[in-house]
Design a protein around this motif. Structure first.
Motif, PDB file in Angstrom:
ATOM      1  N   GLN A 299       0.811  -1.223   0.000  1.00 33.07           N
ATOM      2  CA  GLN A 299       0.000   0.000   0.000  1.00 33.07           C
ATOM      3  C   GLN A 299       0.840   1.266   0.000  1.00 33.07           C
ATOM      4  N   ASN A 300       1.994   1.209   0.645  1.00 29.82           N
ATOM      5  CA  ASN A 300       2.866   2.397   0.660  1.00 29.82           C
ATOM      6  C   ASN A 300       3.407   2.699  -0.734  1.00 29.82           C
ATOM      7  N   ALA A 301       3.773   1.645  -1.458  1.00 32.03           N
ATOM      8  CA  ALA A 301       4.235   1.836  -2.841  1.00 32.03           C
ATOM      9  C   ALA A 301       3.097   2.365  -3.708  1.00 32.03           C
TER      10      ALA A 301
ATOM     11  N   PRO B 277      -2.632   2.840   3.063  1.00 29.29           N
ATOM     12  CA  PRO B 277      -1.907   2.316   4.232  1.00 29.29           C
ATOM     13  C   PRO B 277      -2.406   2.975   5.513  1.00 29.29           C
ATOM     14  N   SER B 278      -2.723   2.176   6.509  1.00 25.42           N
ATOM     15  CA  SER B 278      -3.314   2.708   7.748  1.00 25.42           C
ATOM     16  C   SER B 278      -2.393   3.717   8.424  1.00 25.42           C
ATOM     17  N   SER B 279      -1.075   3.511   8.295  1.00 28.76           N
ATOM     18  CA  SER B 279      -0.133   4.429   8.936  1.00 28.76           C
ATOM     19  C   SER B 279      -0.115   5.802   8.275  1.00 28.76           C
ATOM     20  N   GLN B 280      -0.706   5.901   7.068  1.00 28.34           N
ATOM     21  CA  GLN B 280      -0.675   7.160   6.329  1.00 28.34           C
ATOM     22  C   GLN B 280      -2.047   7.850   6.254  1.00 28.34           C
ATOM     23  N   ILE B 281      -3.047   7.283   6.915  1.00 29.25           N
ATOM     24  CA  ILE B 281      -4.393   7.838   6.788  1.00 29.25           C
ATOM     25  C   ILE B 281      -4.455   9.282   7.297  1.00 29.25           C
ATOM     26  N   ASP B 282      -3.826   9.563   8.436  1.00 30.63           N
ATOM     27  CA  ASP B 282      -3.848  10.944   8.959  1.00 30.63           C
ATOM     28  C   ASP B 282      -3.200  11.899   7.964  1.00 30.63           C
ATOM     29  N   TRP B 283      -2.053  11.490   7.388  1.00 25.22           N
ATOM     30  CA  TRP B 283      -1.362  12.334   6.406  1.00 25.22           C
ATOM     31  C   TRP B 283      -2.227  12.536   5.168  1.00 25.22           C
TER      32      TRP B 283
ATOM     33  N   GLU C 181      -8.701   2.303  16.598  1.00 23.29           N
ATOM     34  CA  GLU C 181      -8.375   3.729  16.752  1.00 23.29           C
ATOM     35  C   GLU C 181      -6.898   4.033  16.527  1.00 23.29           C
ATOM     36  N   LYS C 182      -6.026   3.116  16.920  1.00 27.67           N
ATOM     37  CA  LYS C 182      -4.587   3.395  16.884  1.00 27.67           C
ATOM     38  C   LYS C 182      -3.845   2.681  15.748  1.00 27.67           C
ATOM     39  N   VAL C 183      -4.426   1.604  15.222  1.00 27.10           N
ATOM     40  CA  VAL C 183      -3.719   0.821  14.204  1.00 27.10           C
ATOM     41  C   VAL C 183      -4.363   0.975  12.828  1.00 27.10           C
ATOM     42  N   THR C 184      -5.626   0.632  12.700  1.00 28.10           N
ATOM     43  CA  THR C 184      -6.264   0.690  11.370  1.00 28.10           C
ATOM     44  C   THR C 184      -6.697   2.107  10.999  1.00 28.10           C
ATOM     45  N   LYS C 185      -7.235   2.853  11.943  1.00 29.67           N
ATOM     46  CA  LYS C 185      -7.508   4.294  11.811  1.00 29.67           C
ATOM     47  C   LYS C 185      -8.459   4.683  10.672  1.00 29.67           C
TER      48      LYS C 185
ATOM     49  N   GLU D 151       0.643  -4.502   4.029  1.00 34.50           N
ATOM     50  CA  GLU D 151       1.127  -3.730   5.176  1.00 34.50           C
ATOM     51  C   GLU D 151       0.051  -3.596   6.245  1.00 34.50           C
ATOM     52  N   ASN D 152      -1.189  -3.385   5.806  1.00 34.64           N
ATOM     53  CA  ASN D 152      -2.277  -3.236   6.772  1.00 34.64           C
ATOM     54  C   ASN D 152      -2.524  -4.525   7.543  1.00 34.64           C
TER      55      ASN D 152
END
Length: 530
Positions: free
Chosen positions: A244-246, A263-269, A319-323, A384-385
């Motif tokens: 997902q990052n790619a 990617p869940s780590s990029q949802i806020d961005w 709340e903290k991982v999948t977001k 990644e998720n």
């Protein structure tokens, strides 16, 4: 000189035509991320979302979906049901064509559905057609011949479907790829190679041009499609995008118009920097873990299964991982299904602190402790998720119970084979509704559906309730039967529900016609590119 002067405008004109035609082609090519590499494009051999996305562009059933994911007439222009609710007559449109120009006829549906339930086809998804008369007897019990299936051609453009029992969700079922028609001559000519480019004959808005494994699947517009005049995009290229990052980087570079996920780590961005492209909507589906009940440690260990489920803090995870706004799930059937009230584990109303205390007590009851702990393996398909969820669950099990979890990831095709062969202890899985009826979720855990039952769970009381529900015509009574079945499922815990899905995509601002919907269905034929 005169000749040169006269030829110059022609050369310029040719150059201009080539230039503008290339621009036009670029604007009519959709670049679409599609998650995993397709397992297969055989409509009776596939079981995943990546395959269904492509098949929906290639084929059209009796019933189809519009841009909003709503059911609408496909090859069938109209239909009627008799008073018993068990006989349906479909009138087929006469302008429906295959990609080679042949007419789509009722016999094409008869051939395809017979192939779907034929035991020789070995389709894992055949159970979805069991509401059809004699389908289960042919497919599972093998007591009847495929010629006895309740699907009959009455002339070229009229089809009769007979059912075992009244089936109110039949129109939704018939939009599924298992009910698509097939071009008999091309299958007979090419055999197992019928899904290859140049071999496949399809009846949808697009036709298969190229399939380069781990690179792309290219479709181009089917000129014989009955609504071709309203199909704006000339072609669509599906890319495998498990990373997902790619895929996010490709989207930002203009190499993808649509992503399969975010990617869940990029949802806020993404919310901050790409708000006009970010799509996040409800989705009829459940993300869960299935446990293998054919062997230790989970066979005959209800206390252990329940302990692992209760040790997961779903609120923290979503709340903290999948977001992505996912709904923490302690039940199987997602909320919002027609004529149904979703059920939950009996501990769902307890504060997590109390759930955790009960998890520890059950873990001890199962014979384990932090000093004599459990070692298990959790399988997930490459993503990644999925990796982040697996790591989070493993950490929660470790902290609460001392469980040591080995993580194993496999690419989609290998993962599917491991699932089918039961080569796992715990496996990440997800189920997306094929149509809006609770039975589509609950049927998955019937003991007679074969390898699609992810845990090999068998419960006679559950099976009996599901069979009663098949025959019940009263909506309220049927709903009660299904709800009681779900209660049994959650009490016996062959699965560990994690959350009910939402779906995230990045959609280029150049794309119009995209409609968010709970089925997450977005046929290319309804999209345009500015």
């Amino acid at each position: 000189m005169t000749t040169q002067l006269r030829s110059t405008p022609k050369i310029f004109t040719l150059f201009a035509l080539l230039l503008f035609s290339s621009i036009s082609f670029a604007d009519s090519l959709l670049l679409r991320g599609n998650g995993a590499e397709p397992e297969t494009l055989d409509i009776h051999k596939s079981s995943g979302v990546p395959e269904a996305n492509i098949q929906r562009d290639l084929f059209e059933g009796l019933i189809t979906e519009n841009a909003k994911g709503e059911l609408s007439p496909g090859v069938a222009k109209e239909w009627r049901v008799d008073e018993s609710g068990k006989v349906w007559i479909f009138e087929l449109r006469k302008d429906a064509k295959w990609s080679n120009g042949d007419s789509v006829t009722a016999k094409d549906f008869v051939f395809a559905m017979q192939r779907a339930v034929d035991p020789a086809t070995a389709s894992e998804y055949a159970f979805i057609l069991w509401p059809l008369l004699n389908a289960k007897a042919i497919n599972k019990d093998k007591t009847k011949d495929v010629g006895e299936l309740g699907v009959t051609a009455i002339g070229d453009f009229q089809l009769k479907i007979e059912l075992e029992n009244p089936t109110p969700f039949l129109t939704g079922l018939l939009s599924h790829h298992m009910a698509f028609p097939l071009h008999k001559a091309s299958l007979e000519k090419h055999g197992k190679r019928w899904t290859r480019p140049n071999n496949m004959v399809s009846n949808g808005a697009y036709q298969l041009v190229e399939w380069m494994p781990q690179s792309h699947v290219l479709l181009k517009k089917n000129p014989y499609f009955h609504d071709a005049i309203n199909v704006a995009l000339e072609s669509v290229k599906y890319f495998p995008s498990e990373d997902q990052n790619a895929a996010l980087k490709q989207f930002r570079a203009g190499e993808l118009d649509v992503t399969a996920d975010v990617p869940s780590s990029q949802i806020d961005w993404v919310k901050k920097n790409l708000p006009e492209s970010f799509r996040n909507s409800s989705y009829i589906g459940t993300y869960y873990l299935a446990v293998n009940l054919e062997k230790a440690p989970f066979k005959d260990q209800l206390a252990l299964r329940r302990a692992l489920s209760l040790a997961i803090n779903r609120k923290i995870l979503t709340e903290k991982v999948t977001k992505g706004g996912e709904i923490p799930a302690m039940g199987w059937v997602p909320p919002g299904m027609n004529h149904y009230v979703s059920q939950s584990m009996e501990e769902a109303s307890l504060p997590f602190k109390e759930q955790l205390a009960k998890a520890k007590a059950l873990f001890a009851k199962a014979g384990y402790s932090k000093s004599n702990s459990l070692e298990i393996e959790l399988l997930y398909n490459t993503s990644e998720n999925h990796k982040k969820v697996a790591i989070a669950v493993a950490a929660m099990w470790k902290q609460a119970l001392g469980v040591k979890t080995k993580l194993r990831n496999e690419e989609w095709k290998v993962y599917l084979n491991s699932r089918t062969q039961r080569q796992f202890e715990v496996i990440r899985a997800g189920w997306i509704g094929d149509y809006n009826d609770a039975s589509n979720f609950l049927d998955l855990f019937r003991s007679d559906v074969g390898t699609m039952n992810p845990s090999s769970w068998v419960n006679a009381d559950y099976d009996a309730l599901m069979k009663q529900a098949e025959k019940e015509t009263d909506v309220s009574k049927r709903s009660e039967l299904l709800q009681n079945a779900e209660k049994i499922l959650l009490a016996d815990m062959p699965l560990i529900p994690i959350y009910h899905y939402t779906t995230q995509h990045l959609v280029s601002t150049k794309i119009t016609g995209w409609e968010d919907n709970v089925m997450d269905i977005h046929p290319t034929r309804f999209l345009q590119k500015k």
